[in-house]
Design an enzyme around this catalytic site. Sequence first.
Site, PDB file in Angstrom:
ATOM      1  N   LYS A  22      -9.742   4.305  35.880  1.00 25.39           N
ATOM      2  CA  LYS A  22      -8.939   5.397  35.316  1.00 25.39           C
ATOM      3  C   LYS A  22      -8.428   6.315  36.419  1.00 25.39           C
ATOM      4  O   LYS A  22      -7.246   6.704  36.418  1.00 25.39           O
ATOM      5  CB  LYS A  22      -9.817   6.204  34.340  1.00 25.39           C
ATOM      6  CG  LYS A  22      -9.256   7.568  33.988  1.00 25.39           C
ATOM      7  CD  LYS A  22     -10.203   8.344  33.123  1.00 25.39           C
ATOM      8  CE  LYS A  22     -11.201   9.210  33.851  1.00 25.39           C
ATOM      9  NZ  LYS A  22     -10.704  10.478  34.379  1.00 25.39           N
ATOM     10  N   ASN A  23      -9.297   6.644  37.377  1.00 28.67           N
ATOM     11  CA  ASN A  23      -8.907   7.618  38.396  1.00 28.67           C
ATOM     12  C   ASN A  23      -7.956   7.048  39.446  1.00 28.67           C
ATOM     13  O   ASN A  23      -7.452   7.780  40.298  1.00 28.67           O
ATOM     14  CB  ASN A  23     -10.149   8.214  39.079  1.00 28.67           C
ATOM     15  CG  ASN A  23     -10.841   9.221  38.167  1.00 28.67           C
ATOM     16  OD1 ASN A  23     -10.344   9.535  37.089  1.00 28.67           O
ATOM     17  ND2 ASN A  23     -11.994   9.721  38.601  1.00 28.67           N
ATOM     18  N   CYS A 120     -13.090  24.727  33.461  1.00 29.52           N
ATOM     19  CA  CYS A 120     -13.536  23.402  33.023  1.00 29.52           C
ATOM     20  C   CYS A 120     -15.036  23.484  32.797  1.00 29.52           C
ATOM     21  O   CYS A 120     -15.711  24.300  33.436  1.00 29.52           O
ATOM     22  CB  CYS A 120     -13.189  22.428  34.143  1.00 29.52           C
ATOM     23  SG  CYS A 120     -13.819  20.777  33.913  1.00 29.52           S
ATOM     24  N   ARG A 125     -12.937  24.519  39.288  1.00 30.58           N
ATOM     25  CA  ARG A 125     -11.934  23.506  39.634  1.00 30.58           C
ATOM     26  C   ARG A 125     -10.524  24.068  39.842  1.00 30.58           C
ATOM     27  O   ARG A 125      -9.585  23.716  39.127  1.00 30.58           O
ATOM     28  CB  ARG A 125     -11.896  22.401  38.578  1.00 30.58           C
ATOM     29  CG  ARG A 125     -13.217  21.723  38.407  1.00 30.58           C
ATOM     30  CD  ARG A 125     -13.153  20.592  37.432  1.00 30.58           C
ATOM     31  NE  ARG A 125     -12.595  19.377  38.012  1.00 30.58           N
ATOM     32  CZ  ARG A 125     -12.554  18.220  37.366  1.00 30.58           C
ATOM     33  NH1 ARG A 125     -12.981  18.143  36.134  1.00 30.58           N
ATOM     34  NH2 ARG A 125     -12.057  17.161  37.944  1.00 30.58           N
ATOM     35  N   ASP A 317     -19.606  11.790  39.801  1.00 28.18           N
ATOM     36  CA  ASP A 317     -19.332  11.200  38.484  1.00 28.18           C
ATOM     37  C   ASP A 317     -20.451  10.272  38.011  1.00 28.18           C
ATOM     38  O   ASP A 317     -20.382   9.753  36.898  1.00 28.18           O
ATOM     39  CB  ASP A 317     -17.997  10.433  38.510  1.00 28.18           C
ATOM     40  CG  ASP A 317     -16.800  11.378  38.473  1.00 28.18           C
ATOM     41  OD1 ASP A 317     -16.999  12.591  38.293  1.00 28.18           O
ATOM     42  OD2 ASP A 317     -15.652  10.891  38.626  1.00 28.18           O
ATOM     43  N   ARG A 409     -12.249   9.423  26.823  1.00 25.92           N
ATOM     44  CA  ARG A 409     -11.291   9.778  27.865  1.00 25.92           C
ATOM     45  C   ARG A 409     -11.356   8.791  29.020  1.00 25.92           C
ATOM     46  O   ARG A 409     -10.346   8.549  29.682  1.00 25.92           O
ATOM     47  CB  ARG A 409     -11.610  11.174  28.430  1.00 25.92           C
ATOM     48  CG  ARG A 409     -11.281  12.296  27.492  1.00 25.92           C
ATOM     49  CD  ARG A 409     -11.454  13.612  28.201  1.00 25.92           C
ATOM     50  NE  ARG A 409     -10.732  13.584  29.480  1.00 25.92           N
ATOM     51  CZ  ARG A 409     -10.802  14.508  30.398  1.00 25.92           C
ATOM     52  NH1 ARG A 409     -11.560  15.573  30.204  1.00 25.92           N
ATOM     53  NH2 ARG A 409     -10.123  14.418  31.514  1.00 25.92           N
TER      54      ARG A 409
END
Length: 431
Positions: A22-23, A120, A125, A317, A409
């Site tokens: 995804k990133n 967030c 962030r 993550d 997500r």
Amino acid sequence: MDKFLITGGRPLEGQVAISGAKNAALPEMAAALLTNQGVILHNVPRVRDISTLRSLMEELGVDSSVTHEEHGNRVEIEARQLLNPLAPYELVKQMRASVLVLGPLVARFGHARVSLPGGCAIGARPVNLHLKGLEQLGATIKIEHGYIHAQSDGLKGTNFSFDVISVTGTENLMMAATLAEGETLLENAAREPEVQDLANLLNKMGAQIEGAGTGEIRIRGVSRLHGTEHSIIPDRIEAATFLVAAAITGGRLSVAWVEPTHLTAVMGKLAEAGVRIDKVAKPVGSLETRAILTAEGPTRLRAADVTTQEFPGFPTDMQAQYMALMTQAEGASVITETIFENRFLHALELARMGADIAVNGRRAVVHGRTPLSGAKTLASDLRASASLVLAGLAAEGETLIDRVYHIDRGYERIEEKLTRVGAKIRRVSGN
Ligand code: UD1
């Protein structure tokens, strides 16, 4: 709002295929804004953040078409024109990575209005470095009514050094610099594999980028970029999450279509905890371009301290998922979070399931092993939800996880992938 209902205590066995990252897909879709020709991306994961970015592209007047392929989606984007330079608050608040359209829009069209992402759950962030870098490339930046207004008559190459290493910051400036006049040097740049993959795509589009994957990226500006076709790298965080799923359930999983070199820190830590990980030399089937890793949970997991770091260190993550694992390890483990200032929200939820975790600032001490018991829990962010799923798989009884839109997500049909390897997990729709 959808929930997951998990009945824990079943060791996972079988093979899981990992989706595209995804990133990497997010900046690469944004990169398509840099040319008026078609950019075709393969292995685009079917996750909500990608749909959010497609909606944002639609707002800009840029169409994208999606076709199902055996492995993920094929997404084609042709940004012939820009109808509206606006990335609205309603979309940016859903996904902070929307800010990735800023660099490409200013570089190619000379103007952009992008909502400032708000706070967030995991930390403040800010995007100050994205803005500072663009200013140094010659853009004029104003903040008005919660929006970033960026304008430029043509960006000019510069030397920019990041005070703090930022992944999307590096990506934004690297994209912008591809069309700047002259040479740009990005120092203290992020070295994440997703930055490298983006640079590979941009170079295929005609950019001249050297050094991506190191802390110093040199970009020689070109006057235009062209269309191309590119396959996105595997999602290292999804892969690592499944390695932990095998370990925490005492099962044995083959995790296919992975890039082991992206997982060195995670594999090292899992090995320290007693998890056996083998690389299958000859991957099988249609996913043969990448490796398969098998992970086998030991009868006794050992506690191992971890500190999150930028790549090639242990990824932030994976911190939440690793914490779930440490609740099942013998002894005390110290987990230090250095990237985000408030990324321990999952600790409280894990504690409700029986974990013994003491949080003090950026440090959490987990005392294991404590048996986990199923409970009603609330997902607070993407990776925190993954840690609750893992805890639910290891817990005795039923775990109900609310707000699983967070997990949607970034994980492609996680409940289906888990069900196929023996987990008892189902999606419950409604309020
Ligand atoms: C990206 C990843 C996210 C991951 C994070 C860290 C994407 C879409 N998201 O997020 O999954 O958790 O990297 O690996 O790729 N910072 C500033 N000023 C800035 C930018 C960042 O101070 O202008 C700080 C942040 O507050 C944070 C640190 O830098 O403390 C790292 O953040 P950054 O690398 O920018 O994260 P993202 O790119 O948003």
